[in-house]
Design a protein around this motif. Structure first.
Motif, PDB file in Angstrom:
ATOM      1  N   THR A 545       0.827  -1.215   0.000  1.00  0.00           N
ATOM      2  CA  THR A 545       0.000   0.000   0.000  1.00  0.00           C
ATOM      3  C   THR A 545       0.855   1.257   0.000  1.00  0.00           C
ATOM      4  O   THR A 545       0.413   2.312  -0.472  1.00  0.00           O
ATOM      5  N   ASP A 546       2.082   1.162   0.536  1.00  0.00           N
ATOM      6  CA  ASP A 546       2.986   2.309   0.548  1.00  0.00           C
ATOM      7  C   ASP A 546       3.751   2.443  -0.766  1.00  0.00           C
ATOM      8  O   ASP A 546       4.445   3.438  -0.969  1.00  0.00           O
ATOM      9  N   ALA A 547       3.659   1.428  -1.622  1.00  0.00           N
ATOM     10  CA  ALA A 547       4.392   1.437  -2.893  1.00  0.00           C
ATOM     11  C   ALA A 547       3.438   1.361  -4.079  1.00  0.00           C
ATOM     12  O   ALA A 547       3.814   0.909  -5.158  1.00  0.00           O
ATOM     13  N   ARG A 548       2.220   1.809  -3.870  1.00  0.00           N
ATOM     14  CA  ARG A 548       1.188   1.680  -4.909  1.00  0.00           C
ATOM     15  C   ARG A 548       1.582   2.419  -6.178  1.00  0.00           C
ATOM     16  O   ARG A 548       1.448   1.893  -7.284  1.00  0.00           O
ATOM     17  N   SER A 549       2.087   3.637  -6.040  1.00  0.00           N
ATOM     18  CA  SER A 549       2.451   4.427  -7.210  1.00  0.00           C
ATOM     19  C   SER A 549       3.610   3.801  -7.965  1.00  0.00           C
ATOM     20  O   SER A 549       3.603   3.730  -9.196  1.00  0.00           O
ATOM     21  N   ALA A 550       4.627   3.330  -7.231  1.00  0.00           N
ATOM     22  CA  ALA A 550       5.788   2.711  -7.879  1.00  0.00           C
ATOM     23  C   ALA A 550       5.392   1.435  -8.596  1.00  0.00           C
ATOM     24  O   ALA A 550       5.848   1.166  -9.720  1.00  0.00           O
ATOM     25  N   ALA A 551       4.538   0.621  -7.964  1.00  0.00           N
ATOM     26  CA  ALA A 551       4.100  -0.623  -8.603  1.00  0.00           C
ATOM     27  C   ALA A 551       3.286  -0.329  -9.859  1.00  0.00           C
ATOM     28  O   ALA A 551       3.443  -1.001 -10.893  1.00  0.00           O
ATOM     29  N   ALA A 552       2.433   0.678  -9.790  1.00  0.00           N
ATOM     30  CA  ALA A 552       1.635   1.045 -10.970  1.00  0.00           C
ATOM     31  C   ALA A 552       2.527   1.523 -12.105  1.00  0.00           C
ATOM     32  O   ALA A 552       2.278   1.221 -13.283  1.00  0.00           O
ATOM     33  N   SER A 553       3.591   2.252 -11.765  1.00  0.00           N
ATOM     34  CA  SER A 553       4.523   2.725 -12.801  1.00  0.00           C
ATOM     35  C   SER A 553       5.183   1.551 -13.509  1.00  0.00           C
ATOM     36  O   SER A 553       5.292   1.540 -14.746  1.00  0.00           O
ATOM     37  N   LEU A 554       5.634   0.541 -12.737  1.00  0.00           N
ATOM     38  CA  LEU A 554       6.271  -0.619 -13.337  1.00  0.00           C
ATOM     39  C   LEU A 554       5.306  -1.353 -14.271  1.00  0.00           C
ATOM     40  O   LEU A 554       5.654  -1.667 -15.414  1.00  0.00           O
ATOM     41  N   LEU A 555       4.098  -1.625 -13.807  1.00  0.00           N
ATOM     42  CA  LEU A 555       3.134  -2.356 -14.630  1.00  0.00           C
ATOM     43  C   LEU A 555       2.738  -1.553 -15.868  1.00  0.00           C
ATOM     44  O   LEU A 555       2.556  -2.119 -16.953  1.00  0.00           O
ATOM     45  N   THR A 556       2.645  -0.240 -15.712  1.00  0.00           N
ATOM     46  CA  THR A 556       2.287   0.603 -16.853  1.00  0.00           C
ATOM     47  C   THR A 556       3.368   0.581 -17.919  1.00  0.00           C
ATOM     48  O   THR A 556       3.085   0.425 -19.117  1.00  0.00           O
ATOM     49  N   VAL A 557       4.619   0.740 -17.501  1.00  0.00           N
ATOM     50  CA  VAL A 557       5.731   0.762 -18.455  1.00  0.00           C
ATOM     51  C   VAL A 557       5.842  -0.576 -19.173  1.00  0.00           C
ATOM     52  O   VAL A 557       6.044  -0.629 -20.395  1.00  0.00           O
ATOM     53  N   LEU A 558       5.679  -1.675 -18.450  1.00  0.00           N
ATOM     54  CA  LEU A 558       5.771  -2.994 -19.074  1.00  0.00           C
ATOM     55  C   LEU A 558       4.632  -3.204 -20.067  1.00  0.00           C
ATOM     56  O   LEU A 558       4.836  -3.751 -21.156  1.00  0.00           O
ATOM     57  N   ALA A 559       3.431  -2.772 -19.701  1.00  0.00           N
ATOM     58  CA  ALA A 559       2.292  -2.932 -20.604  1.00  0.00           C
ATOM     59  C   ALA A 559       2.464  -2.087 -21.862  1.00  0.00           C
ATOM     60  O   ALA A 559       2.195  -2.542 -22.978  1.00  0.00           O
ATOM     61  N   GLN A 560       2.946  -0.864 -21.678  1.00  0.00           N
ATOM     62  CA  GLN A 560       3.149   0.019 -22.824  1.00  0.00           C
ATOM     63  C   GLN A 560       4.232  -0.512 -23.741  1.00  0.00           C
ATOM     64  O   GLN A 560       4.113  -0.439 -24.975  1.00  0.00           O
ATOM     65  N   ALA A 561       5.301  -1.071 -23.153  1.00  0.00           N
ATOM     66  CA  ALA A 561       6.415  -1.554 -23.962  1.00  0.00           C
ATOM     67  C   ALA A 561       6.039  -2.788 -24.773  1.00  0.00           C
ATOM     68  O   ALA A 561       6.577  -3.008 -25.865  1.00  0.00           O
ATOM     69  N   GLY A 562       5.114  -3.591 -24.270  1.00  0.00           N
ATOM     70  CA  GLY A 562       4.785  -4.843 -24.949  1.00  0.00           C
ATOM     71  C   GLY A 562       3.686  -4.741 -25.981  1.00  0.00           C
ATOM     72  O   GLY A 562       3.379  -5.751 -26.637  1.00  0.00           O
ATOM     73  N   HIS A 563       3.095  -3.559 -26.140  1.00  0.00           N
ATOM     74  CA  HIS A 563       1.950  -3.460 -27.044  1.00  0.00           C
ATOM     75  C   HIS A 563       1.960  -2.119 -27.778  1.00  0.00           C
ATOM     76  O   HIS A 563       2.209  -1.067 -27.181  1.00  0.00           O
ATOM     77  N   THR A 564       1.686  -2.175 -29.041  1.00  0.00           N
ATOM     78  CA  THR A 564       1.627  -0.949 -29.835  1.00  0.00           C
ATOM     79  C   THR A 564       0.246  -0.307 -29.762  1.00  0.00           C
ATOM     80  O   THR A 564       0.108   0.906 -29.947  1.00  0.00           O
ATOM     81  N   GLU A 565      -0.787  -1.098 -29.498  1.00  0.00           N
ATOM     82  CA  GLU A 565      -2.136  -0.580 -29.390  1.00  0.00           C
ATOM     83  C   GLU A 565      -2.481  -0.311 -27.930  1.00  0.00           C
ATOM     84  O   GLU A 565      -2.254  -1.146 -27.062  1.00  0.00           O
ATOM     85  N   ARG A 566      -3.073   0.855 -27.680  1.00  0.00           N
ATOM     86  CA  ARG A 566      -3.384   1.240 -26.304  1.00  0.00           C
ATOM     87  C   ARG A 566      -4.383   0.276 -25.661  1.00  0.00           C
ATOM     88  O   ARG A 566      -4.253  -0.068 -24.473  1.00  0.00           O
ATOM     89  N   ALA A 567      -5.364  -0.187 -26.426  1.00  0.00           N
ATOM     90  CA  ALA A 567      -6.376  -1.081 -25.858  1.00  0.00           C
ATOM     91  C   ALA A 567      -5.735  -2.371 -25.339  1.00  0.00           C
ATOM     92  O   ALA A 567      -6.068  -2.847 -24.244  1.00  0.00           O
ATOM     93  N   ALA A 568      -4.812  -2.942 -26.112  1.00  0.00           N
ATOM     94  CA  ALA A 568      -4.124  -4.166 -25.676  1.00  0.00           C
ATOM     95  C   ALA A 568      -3.269  -3.887 -24.453  1.00  0.00           C
ATOM     96  O   ALA A 568      -3.190  -4.713 -23.523  1.00  0.00           O
ATOM     97  N   ALA A 569      -2.586  -2.725 -24.432  1.00  0.00           N
ATOM     98  CA  ALA A 569      -1.759  -2.371 -23.273  1.00  0.00           C
ATOM     99  C   ALA A 569      -2.620  -2.217 -22.026  1.00  0.00           C
ATOM    100  O   ALA A 569      -2.232  -2.637 -20.932  1.00  0.00           O
ATOM    101  N   GLU A 570      -3.807  -1.635 -22.171  1.00  0.00           N
ATOM    102  CA  GLU A 570      -4.697  -1.459 -21.026  1.00  0.00           C
ATOM    103  C   GLU A 570      -5.160  -2.807 -20.479  1.00  0.00           C
ATOM    104  O   GLU A 570      -5.283  -2.995 -19.261  1.00  0.00           O
ATOM    105  N   ARG A 571      -5.432  -3.758 -21.386  1.00  0.00           N
ATOM    106  CA  ARG A 571      -5.846  -5.085 -20.923  1.00  0.00           C
ATOM    107  C   ARG A 571      -4.711  -5.779 -20.168  1.00  0.00           C
ATOM    108  O   ARG A 571      -4.948  -6.423 -19.139  1.00  0.00           O
ATOM    109  N   ALA A 572      -3.484  -5.656 -20.677  1.00  0.00           N
ATOM    110  CA  ALA A 572      -2.341  -6.261 -19.988  1.00  0.00           C
ATOM    111  C   ALA A 572      -2.139  -5.608 -18.621  1.00  0.00           C
ATOM    112  O   ALA A 572      -1.869  -6.287 -17.622  1.00  0.00           O
ATOM    113  N   PHE A 573      -2.253  -4.293 -18.563  1.00  0.00           N
ATOM    114  CA  PHE A 573      -2.113  -3.570 -17.300  1.00  0.00           C
ATOM    115  C   PHE A 573      -3.177  -4.016 -16.310  1.00  0.00           C
ATOM    116  O   PHE A 573      -2.898  -4.249 -15.122  1.00  0.00           O
ATOM    117  N   ALA A 574      -4.419  -4.158 -16.789  1.00  0.00           N
ATOM    118  CA  ALA A 574      -5.508  -4.599 -15.912  1.00  0.00           C
ATOM    119  C   ALA A 574      -5.248  -5.996 -15.368  1.00  0.00           C
ATOM    120  O   ALA A 574      -5.557  -6.303 -14.204  1.00  0.00           O
TER     121      ALA A 574
END
Length: 658
Positions: A545-574
């Motif tokens: 709970t104290d690292a929520r922002s950092a964890a979200a940043s990691l998952l966001t960057v990984l999702a964005q890097a693995g997908h060219t389409e935003r919709a697919a990246a959002e599904r991976a992030f979810a």
């Protein structure tokens, strides 16, 4: 029990050890206080004077123990190599051509690659004819593995492999940090005995009488005697704690050695030789008792109530239930007449040809002979994977991983292996690995390196980048891990300069991709930990709970890097958020600075509690493999992220080697 549960146990054990040592110190203080009261004849003194004397003696005793323990701990900040050198260890060069030393280095390199950690420093104790070994250090990045000359001479390759696997269990499970803490605390308690002996000599040389003319007895001998007794009582308590901790961990490390190598003959055979050869496991080094709890076998070679290791027969029987302890007596008689030779056994078992120098392994035209194994995976190969499978594999290499590691060593071009092991060529090679494959980004990086270090080093890195351009993705991370020993052999100022170069490469252009960034960051972390080992007590108690922002940043960057389409990246992030915190939703908001947003996230995430870090690794797997499969570059990316979180991930099935 997986890696994260073992980490929780190590932390609980650390707390218990602190409490036990506090109790030991309290007992010592009481003994010294009582001796001081008697020595200064203060039993009939007014309460205020009595309390003042006790306070002064208590503070002085605690200060002596604390400062001595701190001094010893600071002296050990040099990492595992410092401990090895104190015991007479000699470093084994990365490019050695000595057959015995080459065999040792090959086994260590294979085990490091199989474990997913940097290759540690390797030492030999040349003046120790017994069979023994240990691993020491604060983290895997500054770890050292040392074996005795007797182990090199007496053990065959399978047995040496079992011994190294045993020590690597201590490396990846966090035992080393606890071991080195024990060394500091024991020294603090023993220091009282040293002071006590000094006071005894001072009192005896002073004639046993006060020189103040009062005719009273000199209290120094009595105080000194009490401090000697208190010091050795503390050491006795420390030895008991060493034994209670080390015995159980040795069983676990023996079992891990079997898991790593997928055979019991190796570690069991080494233990049998310890029990059968005349030298046993006894060390000659004066500081052997100080490191007794981290050795493969008993430092004194004698079993006792205070032994730091379980009886050999019990350890062997745990590995092989059919073992008869009478076999040790038979082997002792056999080897008394003709001691075992590891190299001769290698020849008989057909193991010797694997351990040759790189130069000997190449043909007359510099070509690498064919290596058995399946073909390397083609680009885009999909490997089925599940988060639970990955979590079970963290810090738990199997025989398959070890086979993969040996195949990786066989398949990396000999020229690159030579460069990785050469202290002069290793820096350009690593910078070349870090340069982007994108021509535009690479120009920015080359210009930045030239501005900081001049055109010569920048051009050398560019040439090295061209050399490794065709290297298969599955080999880039292992090659970087193999280069760590040669890097650590460079002078400190040069390593500091390399750290600056890595920062330059990372920040030269925000367009650097995640794989290149993570490899750069992994190298940076390893160098920083090697240069500046962190000897502080690390709680690792930060909650998710104290690292929520950092964890979200990691998952966001990984999702964005693995997908060219935003919709697919959002599904991976979810998918990652669902694995991280079921029932929770977080907004998908890619950072403006891309992968560089992770610079502030790593220290926060690495400080998570083991249970929360386990969930974060599961979430990372869920993002990268939200479709149930991963490509080879994604597997290497996952291994790199796990390395940055200090959760070493071995090569996984399907990585295309072995």
């Amino acid at each position: 029990m997986n890696f994260f549960e073992r980490q929780r146990r190590v932390r609980r054990l650390s707390v218990r050890l602190v409490l036990l040592f506090v109790l030991a110190v309290v007992g010592i203080v009481l003994v010294v206080d009582l001796a001081a009261v008697v020595a200064f004849n203060a039993t009939a003194a007014p309460a205020q004077e009595l309390l003042g004397l006790i306070a002064v003696v208590t503070v002085g005793t605690l200060a002596a123990i604390g400062l001595a323990a701190l001094f010893r701990t600071v002296a050990l900040r040099g990492g595992g190599g410092k401990v090895a050198r104190e015991l007479g260890g000699v470093p084994v060069p990365a490019d050695t051509t000595d057959p015995e030393l080459r065999r040792l280095r090959n086994v260590v390199e294979e085990m490091a690659l199989a474990s997913g950690v940097p290759v540690p420093e390797v030492y030999v104790l040349p003046d120790e004819p017994a069979i023994n070994a240990f691993a020491a250090g604060w983290t895997p990045s500054d770890a050292a593995v040392a074996v005795t000359r007797g182990a090199l001479r007496r053990l065959n390759r399978d047995e040496l492999q079992g011994v190294i696997a045993h020590e690597f269990s201590h490396v990846v499970n966090g035992d080393m940090r606890l071991n080195i803490r024990l060394m500091g605390l024991l020294f603090g308690i023993l220091f009282l005995a040293v002071i006590g002996r000094g006071l005894l000599r001072a009192g005896i040389l002073g004639g046993g009488r006060n020189r103040g003319g009062g005719g009273g007895a000199n209290p120094l001998p009595l105080v000194g005697l009490a401090m000697v007794a208190a010091g050795y009582v503390g050491v006795l308590a420390g030895r008991l704690i060493q034994a209670s901790v080390s015995r159980q961990r040795e069983y676990l490390a023996d079992a891990s050695a079997v898991q790593y190598t997928r055979q019991t003959q190796g570690i069991a055979g080494a233990l049998k030789k310890i029990g059968g050869v005349a030298e046993g496991s006894e060390l000659k080094a004066p500081k052997r008792d100080e490191v007794g709890h981290m050795l493969l076998g008993e430092a004194t070679g004698r079993a006792s109530w205070f032994a730091t290791h379980p009886p050999l027969a019990d350890r062997i029987r745990a590995l092989d239930p059919s073992f008869d302890p009478a076999e040790l007596s038979r082997l002792a008689r056999q080897w008394a007449a003709s001691p075992p030779s590891g190299r001769q056994e290698d020849v008989a078992l057909g193991l010797a040809p694997r351990d040759v120098s790189t130069a000997a392994a190449t043909g007359p035209a510099g070509e690498t002979p064919p290596t058995p194994g399946r073909a390397l995976p083609v680009e885009g190969l999909q490997v089925p994977v599940a988060p639970a499978e990955v979590l079970d594999r963290v810090a738990a290499p199997t025989g398959t991983a070890y086979t993969h590691a040996a195949a990786i060593l066989d398949r990396i071009p000999p020229e690159l292996l030579d460069r990785a092991r050469d202290r002069e060529a290793v820096v350009p090679l690593l910078l070349g690995l870090l340069l982007s494959g994108d021509p535009g980004v690479r120009r920015h990086q080359h210009a930045a390196l030239a501005d900081r270090h001049g055109p010569g080093p920048a051009d050398a890195a560019l040439r090295a980048a061209d050399t490794v351009a065709g290297l298969h993705p599955a080999f880039r991370l292992p090659l970087a891990e193999l280069a760590f020993p040669a890097l650590r052999d460079r002078p400190g100022p040069e390593l500091e300069s390399l750290l600056a170069s890595v920062f330059t490469v990372i920040r030269a252009d925000g367009a650097i991709d995640v794989s290149e960034y993570c490899l750069s960051r992994l190298l940076l972390n390893g160098l920083q930990e090697s240069l500046h080992p962190d000897s502080r007590w690390r709680a690792d108690r930060r909650r998710l709970t104290d690292a929520r922002s950092a964890a979200a940043s990691l998952l966001t960057v990984l999702a964005q890097a693995g997908h060219t389409e935003r919709a697919a990246a959002e599904r991976a992030f979810a998918a990652g958020v669902a694995a991280l915190r079921p029932g929770t939703t977080l907004p998908y908001s890619p950072p403006d600075d891309g992968v560089l947003a992770l610079e502030t996230a790593w220290p926060v995430l690495d400080g998570l509690r083991p249970s929360d870090k386990e969930r974060l690794v599961a979430a990372t797997v869920a993002v990268i493999s939200h479709d149930g499969t991963m490509t080879v570059p994604e597997i290497e990316l996952l291994r790199t992220v796990c390395g940055l979180l200090h959760c070493p991930l071995p090569p996984m099935a399907g990585d295309g080697v072995g």
